[in-house]
Design an enzyme around this catalytic site. Structure first.
Site, PDB file in Angstrom:
ATOM      1  N   ASP A  64       0.836  -1.198   0.000  1.00  0.00           N
ATOM      2  CA  ASP A  64       0.000   0.000   0.000  1.00  0.00           C
ATOM      3  C   ASP A  64       0.873   1.250   0.000  1.00  0.00           C
ATOM      4  OD1 ASP A  64      -2.210  -1.655   0.281  1.00  0.00           O
ATOM      5  OD2 ASP A  64      -2.021  -1.646   2.467  1.00  0.00           O
ATOM      6  N   ASP A  70       0.943   8.124   8.468  1.00  0.00           N
ATOM      7  CA  ASP A  70       1.054   6.720   8.889  1.00  0.00           C
ATOM      8  C   ASP A  70       2.361   6.524   9.643  1.00  0.00           C
ATOM      9  OD1 ASP A  70      -0.637   6.839   6.630  1.00  0.00           O
ATOM     10  OD2 ASP A  70      -0.404   4.708   6.267  1.00  0.00           O
ATOM     11  N   GLU A  93       1.383  -2.871  11.232  1.00  0.00           N
ATOM     12  CA  GLU A  93       1.083  -3.013   9.813  1.00  0.00           C
ATOM     13  C   GLU A  93       2.124  -2.283   8.951  1.00  0.00           C
ATOM     14  OE1 GLU A  93      -3.130  -2.362   8.571  1.00  0.00           O
ATOM     15  OE2 GLU A  93      -2.173  -1.261   6.950  1.00  0.00           O
ATOM     16  N   GLU A  94       2.769  -1.288   9.517  1.00  0.00           N
ATOM     17  CA  GLU A  94       3.736  -0.496   8.750  1.00  0.00           C
ATOM     18  C   GLU A  94       5.146  -1.078   8.729  1.00  0.00           C
ATOM     19  OE1 GLU A  94       3.009   1.786   6.752  1.00  0.00           O
ATOM     20  OE2 GLU A  94       0.943   2.117   7.381  1.00  0.00           O
ATOM     21  N   ASP A 116      -2.414  -1.322  13.936  1.00  0.00           N
ATOM     22  CA  ASP A 116      -2.467  -0.588  12.683  1.00  0.00           C
ATOM     23  C   ASP A 116      -2.480   0.882  13.113  1.00  0.00           C
ATOM     24  OD1 ASP A 116      -2.928   0.640  10.336  1.00  0.00           O
ATOM     25  OD2 ASP A 116      -4.694  -0.526   9.776  1.00  0.00           O
ATOM     26  N   LEU A 118      -2.432   3.828  11.703  1.00  0.00           N
ATOM     27  CA  LEU A 118      -3.392   4.763  11.095  1.00  0.00           C
ATOM     28  C   LEU A 118      -4.135   4.031   9.987  1.00  0.00           C
ATOM     29  CD1 LEU A 118      -3.927   7.590  12.073  1.00  0.00           C
ATOM     30  CD2 LEU A 118      -2.665   8.457  10.137  1.00  0.00           C
ATOM     31  N   ASP A 119      -5.291   3.539  10.364  1.00  0.00           N
ATOM     32  CA  ASP A 119      -6.091   2.744   9.433  1.00  0.00           C
ATOM     33  C   ASP A 119      -6.960   3.661   8.574  1.00  0.00           C
ATOM     34  OD1 ASP A 119      -7.283   0.175   8.553  1.00  0.00           O
ATOM     35  OD2 ASP A 119      -9.078   1.083   9.401  1.00  0.00           O
ATOM     36  N   GLU A 275      -5.939  -5.791  12.287  1.00  0.00           N
ATOM     37  CA  GLU A 275      -7.259  -5.181  12.096  1.00  0.00           C
ATOM     38  C   GLU A 275      -8.387  -6.118  12.543  1.00  0.00           C
ATOM     39  OE1 GLU A 275      -6.300  -4.596   7.989  1.00  0.00           O
ATOM     40  OE2 GLU A 275      -6.096  -2.440   8.214  1.00  0.00           O
TER      41      GLU A 275
HETATM   42  P1  AHM Z   1     -11.006  -0.682  -0.136  1.00  0.00           P
HETATM   43  O1  AHM Z   1     -10.620   0.670  -0.602  1.00  0.00           O
HETATM   44  O2  AHM Z   1     -10.409  -1.796  -0.925  1.00  0.00           O
HETATM   45  O3  AHM Z   1     -12.497  -0.826   0.017  1.00  0.00           O
HETATM   46  O4  AHM Z   1     -10.368  -0.840   1.311  1.00  0.00           O
HETATM   47  C1  AHM Z   1     -10.871  -0.149   2.426  1.00  0.00           C
HETATM   48  C2  AHM Z   1     -10.409  -0.823   3.655  1.00  0.00           C
HETATM   49  C3  AHM Z   1     -10.942  -0.199   4.909  1.00  0.00           C
HETATM   50  O5  AHM Z   1     -12.083  -0.852   5.353  1.00  0.00           O
HETATM   51  C4  AHM Z   1      -9.811  -0.328   5.861  1.00  0.00           C
HETATM   52  O6  AHM Z   1      -9.868   0.642   6.844  1.00  0.00           O
HETATM   53  C5  AHM Z   1      -8.628  -0.125   4.953  1.00  0.00           C
HETATM   54  O7  AHM Z   1      -9.008  -0.695   3.722  1.00  0.00           O
HETATM   55  C6  AHM Z   1      -7.394  -0.824   5.420  1.00  0.00           C
HETATM   56  O8  AHM Z   1      -6.316  -0.426   4.655  1.00  0.00           O
HETATM   57  P2  AHM Z   1      -5.150   0.494   5.323  1.00  0.00           P
HETATM   58  O9  AHM Z   1      -4.818  -0.146   6.647  1.00  0.00           O
HETATM   59  O10 AHM Z   1      -4.042   0.405   4.348  1.00  0.00           O
HETATM   60  O11 AHM Z   1      -5.675   1.869   5.484  1.00  0.00           O
HETATM   61 MG    MG Z   2      -5.471  -0.749   8.105  1.00  0.00          MG
END
Ligand code: AHM
Ligand code: MG
Length: 335
Positions: A64, A70, A93-94, A116, A118-119, A275
């Site tokens: 990502d 983050d 996660e990072e 995580d 900053l989710d 998560e």
């Molecule tokens: P999407 O864009 O494929 O629908 O993904 C959204 C999801 C969220 O529900 C979640 O908070 C996030 O992806 C998790 O990804 P990250 O931790 O990289 O922000």
């Molecule tokens: Mg996340």
């Protein structure tokens, strides 16, 4: 007459005896996470002002795009945990690997934290709610040495505490230590999280479902049938793209959040350890349910790798049961 305000620190301290190992360590750890949350909140709030917004240009271990905030959040929480002395390591996660902490004052802590930081990072640039998720486990390795991988690869049922912070229209920290769920809203005027939502219970049903409907054609047939049913039942669709925000709404209004397997993410996209497990612990403690879309209870899933992914269906108990019934019915028909 106004009720006396209870701050997060006071509440955690009062509840200390709820813990199996009531030596004050977990209490201190939770308080340190609360401090980190306040620091992150300050940065999230002024992000647009200090030019900290934006893509760092880097990609994280799971592919990502990494945003500056983050990294800031990751660093701050790790710093607070390292200084707490109660924690022998952290996995985030990072970071591609876990980080064992050196012995402080010739003693290693008894807990590990998975998080995580900053989710919902795709929402940072556009001023939409993001969150922090954390899970705390008691270590399984001997306490006189550094943390090991096994300390982090525990099943979700082994969590001793979990929580999230939602940086939304107001900032709220919600956590559980396995004795119910409580929420604390940050009062910016005094800089304290204050008890605002006592003993949160998820309604058995809600009027919304939450899924990235844009991937509809990429879902399995069973999941598509269930989503059709939600729509037929006139449920509203709500999807923020920050799991913390979407699940937080469900905590109060009921509903179901889904991140099923897709062709691009056959195991689902969300991370089991950072998560799915902590959010499942919180939701179950509030009377909800959390299962994978192949119908295993999230918190009982084996963890084999730090960045393992899982599909997830989480939220109001009756709605998760209903989704399960759809999956069972249509997979049986497919044979
Ligand atoms: P999407 O864009 O494929 O629908 O993904 C959204 C999801 C969220 O529900 C979640 O908070 C996030 O992806 C998790 O990804 P990250 O931790 O990289 O922000
Ligand atoms: Mg996340």
């Amino acid at each position: 007459m106004n009720e006396k305000i209870t701050t997060l620190d006071e509440f955690i301290f009062k509840r200390q005896n709820d813990f199996e190992y009531a030596a004050g360590e977990l209490t201190a750890l939770l308080r340190d996470i609360g401090v980190a949350a306040k620091i992150i909140n300050r940065e999230v709030n002024r992000a647009g002002l200090v030019n900290i917004l934006g893509v760092q240009g880097d990609t994280n271990f799971t592919g990502d795009t990494v945003q500056k905030l983050d990294i800031y959040a990751n660093d701050k929480i790790i710093e607070c945990l390292k200084n707490s002395g109660m924690c022998c390591g952290v996995a985030s996660e990072e970071n591609d690997d876990y980080i064992p902490f050196p012995a402080l004052f010739s003693k290693f802590g008894n807990y590990v934290v998975l998080m995580d930081p900053l989710d919902g990072s795709s929402n940072i640039d556009v001023n939409v709610s993001v969150g922090t998720i954390f899970a705390i486990y008691r270590r399984t390795s001997p306490s006189d040495g550094p943390a090991t991988l096994e300390d982090f690869l525990q099943k979700g049922i082994k969590q001793v505490a979990a929580g999230y912070v939602l940086y939304g229209t107001s900032t709220i920290l919600v956590y559980t230590t396995g004795k119910g769920v409580n929420g604390f809203t940050l009062d910016p005027s005094i800089g304290e999280f204050c008890l605002s939502h006592r003993d949160i219970m998820i309604p058995a049903r809600g009027n919304y479902y939450s899924v990235n409907q844009g991937y509809y054609l990429k879902f399995d047939l069973e999941m598509r049938r269930y989503i059709d049913y939600c729509s037929d039942e006139n449920l509203g669709l709500r999807y923020i793209g920050s799991m913390v925000a979407d699940v937080h709404r469900i905590m109060f209004q009921g509903g179901i959040f889904l991140y099923p397997s897709t062709r691009r993410h056959p195991q689902g996209k969300l991370r089991l350890l950072y998560e799915c497990n902590p959010m499942s612990f919180i939701v179950e403690q509030a009377g909800g349910k959390a299962i994978s879309c192949d119908l295993n209870r999230i918190m009982e899933m084996e963890a084999n790798a730090l960045h393992q992914k899982s599909s997830i269906a989480i939220g109001s108990p009756d709605m998760v049961d209903e989704m399960q019934a759809f999956i069972e019915k249509y997979s049986a028909q497919r044979g």
